[in-house]
Scaffold this motif. Structure first.
Motif, PDB file in Angstrom:
ATOM      1  N   ARG A  52       1.596  14.396  13.120  1.00  0.00           N
ATOM      2  CA  ARG A  52       0.052  13.840  12.659  1.00  0.00           C
ATOM      3  C   ARG A  52       0.085  12.661  11.340  1.00  0.00           C
ATOM      4  O   ARG A  52      -0.736  11.935  12.027  1.00  0.00           O
ATOM      5  CB  ARG A  52       0.249  15.487  12.047  1.00  0.00           C
ATOM      6  CG  ARG A  52      -0.326  16.888  13.167  1.00  0.00           C
ATOM      7  CD  ARG A  52      -1.881  17.444  12.380  1.00  0.00           C
ATOM      8  NE  ARG A  52      -1.697  18.074  10.770  1.00  0.00           N
ATOM      9  CZ  ARG A  52      -0.704  19.219  10.836  1.00  0.00           C
ATOM     10  NH1 ARG A  52       0.324  19.862  11.714  1.00  0.00           N
ATOM     11  NH2 ARG A  52      -0.358  19.294   9.520  1.00  0.00           N
ATOM     12  N   GLN A  53       1.122  13.155  10.754  1.00  0.00           N
ATOM     13  CA  GLN A  53       0.721  11.655   9.409  1.00  0.00           C
ATOM     14  C   GLN A  53       0.914  10.378  10.310  1.00  0.00           C
ATOM     15  O   GLN A  53       0.264   9.339   9.968  1.00  0.00           O
ATOM     16  CB  GLN A  53       1.544  11.712   8.670  1.00  0.00           C
ATOM     17  CG  GLN A  53       1.704  13.190   7.514  1.00  0.00           C
ATOM     18  CD  GLN A  53       3.510  12.827   7.157  1.00  0.00           C
ATOM     19  OE1 GLN A  53       4.088  13.227   7.281  1.00  0.00           O
ATOM     20  NE2 GLN A  53       2.808  14.091   6.209  1.00  0.00           N
ATOM     21  N   ILE A  54       1.958  10.036  11.502  1.00  0.00           N
ATOM     22  CA  ILE A  54       1.822   8.909  12.449  1.00  0.00           C
ATOM     23  C   ILE A  54       1.025   8.661  12.727  1.00  0.00           C
ATOM     24  O   ILE A  54       0.178   7.192  13.219  1.00  0.00           O
ATOM     25  CB  ILE A  54       3.053   8.985  12.557  1.00  0.00           C
ATOM     26  CG1 ILE A  54       4.467   9.162  12.130  1.00  0.00           C
ATOM     27  CG2 ILE A  54       3.438   8.046  14.216  1.00  0.00           C
ATOM     28  CD1 ILE A  54       5.654   9.325  12.879  1.00  0.00           C
ATOM     29  N   GLU A  55       0.210   9.572  13.366  1.00  0.00           N
ATOM     30  CA  GLU A  55      -1.110   9.345  14.694  1.00  0.00           C
ATOM     31  C   GLU A  55      -2.361   8.782  13.553  1.00  0.00           C
ATOM     32  O   GLU A  55      -2.821   8.308  13.867  1.00  0.00           O
ATOM     33  CB  GLU A  55      -1.437  10.773  15.287  1.00  0.00           C
ATOM     34  CG  GLU A  55      -0.548  11.639  16.602  1.00  0.00           C
ATOM     35  CD  GLU A  55      -0.764  10.323  17.239  1.00  0.00           C
ATOM     36  OE1 GLU A  55      -1.048   9.067  17.642  1.00  0.00           O
ATOM     37  OE2 GLU A  55       0.112  10.776  18.774  1.00  0.00           O
ATOM     38  N   ARG A  56      -2.215   9.470  12.482  1.00  0.00           N
ATOM     39  CA  ARG A  56      -3.509   9.172  11.709  1.00  0.00           C
ATOM     40  C   ARG A  56      -3.186   7.394  10.931  1.00  0.00           C
ATOM     41  O   ARG A  56      -4.134   6.312  10.891  1.00  0.00           O
ATOM     42  CB  ARG A  56      -3.651  10.024   9.907  1.00  0.00           C
ATOM     43  CG  ARG A  56      -4.212   9.710   9.254  1.00  0.00           C
ATOM     44  CD  ARG A  56      -4.725  10.394   8.208  1.00  0.00           C
ATOM     45  NE  ARG A  56      -4.451  12.257   8.362  1.00  0.00           N
ATOM     46  CZ  ARG A  56      -3.622  13.049   7.991  1.00  0.00           C
ATOM     47  NH1 ARG A  56      -3.109  13.066   7.551  1.00  0.00           N
ATOM     48  NH2 ARG A  56      -3.641  14.070   8.514  1.00  0.00           N
ATOM     49  N   PHE A  57      -1.174   7.394  10.450  1.00  0.00           N
ATOM     50  CA  PHE A  57      -1.527   6.366  10.389  1.00  0.00           C
ATOM     51  C   PHE A  57      -1.511   4.544  10.998  1.00  0.00           C
ATOM     52  O   PHE A  57      -2.390   3.910  11.677  1.00  0.00           O
ATOM     53  CB  PHE A  57      -0.049   5.775   9.748  1.00  0.00           C
ATOM     54  CG  PHE A  57       0.331   4.286   9.591  1.00  0.00           C
ATOM     55  CD1 PHE A  57       0.393   4.003   8.401  1.00  0.00           C
ATOM     56  CD2 PHE A  57       1.049   3.308  10.542  1.00  0.00           C
ATOM     57  CE1 PHE A  57       0.958   2.269   7.910  1.00  0.00           C
ATOM     58  CE2 PHE A  57       1.951   2.743  10.618  1.00  0.00           C
ATOM     59  CZ  PHE A  57       1.545   1.930   8.848  1.00  0.00           C
ATOM     60  N   LEU A  58      -1.460   5.285  12.830  1.00  0.00           N
ATOM     61  CA  LEU A  58      -1.822   4.378  13.835  1.00  0.00           C
ATOM     62  C   LEU A  58      -3.660   4.504  13.716  1.00  0.00           C
ATOM     63  O   LEU A  58      -3.497   3.028  14.474  1.00  0.00           O
ATOM     64  CB  LEU A  58      -1.357   5.239  15.247  1.00  0.00           C
ATOM     65  CG  LEU A  58       0.296   5.432  15.373  1.00  0.00           C
ATOM     66  CD1 LEU A  58       1.242   5.808  16.273  1.00  0.00           C
ATOM     67  CD2 LEU A  58       0.790   4.060  14.947  1.00  0.00           C
ATOM     68  N   ARG A  59      -4.074   5.571  13.795  1.00  0.00           N
ATOM     69  CA  ARG A  59      -5.877   5.081  14.446  1.00  0.00           C
ATOM     70  C   ARG A  59      -6.249   4.435  12.083  1.00  0.00           C
ATOM     71  O   ARG A  59      -7.229   3.495  12.462  1.00  0.00           O
ATOM     72  CB  ARG A  59      -6.581   6.638  13.773  1.00  0.00           C
ATOM     73  CG  ARG A  59      -6.642   7.239  14.685  1.00  0.00           C
ATOM     74  CD  ARG A  59      -7.504   8.543  14.872  1.00  0.00           C
ATOM     75  NE  ARG A  59      -6.889   9.293  13.898  1.00  0.00           N
ATOM     76  CZ  ARG A  59      -6.791  10.120  13.830  1.00  0.00           C
ATOM     77  NH1 ARG A  59      -5.777  10.494  14.904  1.00  0.00           N
ATOM     78  NH2 ARG A  59      -6.355  10.996  12.817  1.00  0.00           N
ATOM     79  N   ASP A  60      -5.429   4.262  11.261  1.00  0.00           N
ATOM     80  CA  ASP A  60      -5.904   3.833  10.031  1.00  0.00           C
ATOM     81  C   ASP A  60      -5.773   2.081  10.209  1.00  0.00           C
ATOM     82  O   ASP A  60      -6.201   1.564   9.367  1.00  0.00           O
ATOM     83  CB  ASP A  60      -5.101   4.191   8.286  1.00  0.00           C
ATOM     84  CG  ASP A  60      -5.680   5.621   8.543  1.00  0.00           C
ATOM     85  OD1 ASP A  60      -6.716   5.708   9.098  1.00  0.00           O
ATOM     86  OD2 ASP A  60      -5.752   6.494   7.686  1.00  0.00           O
ATOM     87  N   THR A  61      -4.502   2.188  10.560  1.00  0.00           N
ATOM     88  CA  THR A  61      -4.033   0.563  10.963  1.00  0.00           C
ATOM     89  C   THR A  61      -4.630  -0.166  11.659  1.00  0.00           C
ATOM     90  O   THR A  61      -4.189  -1.180  12.484  1.00  0.00           O
ATOM     91  CB  THR A  61      -2.455   0.257  10.626  1.00  0.00           C
ATOM     92  OG1 THR A  61      -1.807   1.547  11.760  1.00  0.00           O
ATOM     93  CG2 THR A  61      -2.109   0.913   8.977  1.00  0.00           C
ATOM     94  N   ASP A  62      -4.503   0.353  12.870  1.00  0.00           N
ATOM     95  CA  ASP A  62      -4.912   0.496  14.551  1.00  0.00           C
ATOM     96  C   ASP A  62      -3.878  -0.324  14.902  1.00  0.00           C
ATOM     97  O   ASP A  62      -3.715  -1.806  15.540  1.00  0.00           O
ATOM     98  CB  ASP A  62      -6.188  -1.068  14.266  1.00  0.00           C
ATOM     99  CG  ASP A  62      -7.432  -0.527  15.116  1.00  0.00           C
ATOM    100  OD1 ASP A  62      -6.908   0.256  15.904  1.00  0.00           O
ATOM    101  OD2 ASP A  62      -7.369  -2.139  15.759  1.00  0.00           O
TER     102      ASP A  62
END
Length: 66
Positions: free
Chosen positions: A8-18
């Protein structure tokens, strides 16, 4: 089902950083398939999980801030 916290943290990171997930895997785990493996149920070793979290925190703390 519920995603593991790290994923979940990684998926959020990917969304936040594109950031593409393959690039994340390469930079954070030296494995471009890392995120895909996690999505398919791979459970990383605790040391690996710590390294990933450290990478995300460091990345956010540098000039890449969003």
């Amino acid at each position: 089902g519920r995603l593991p916290l790290l994923l979940r943290q990684i998926e959020r990171f990917l969304r936040d950083t594109d950031m593409p997930w393959t690039k994340f895997g390469r930079l954070a785990a030296h494995d471009p398939r890392f995120v895909e493996d996690l999505r398919n149920g791979r459970v990383p070793r605790p040391e690996t999980a710590e390294r990933i979290k450290h990478f995300m925190n460091r990345y956010r703390d540098t000039s890449h801030a969003i």
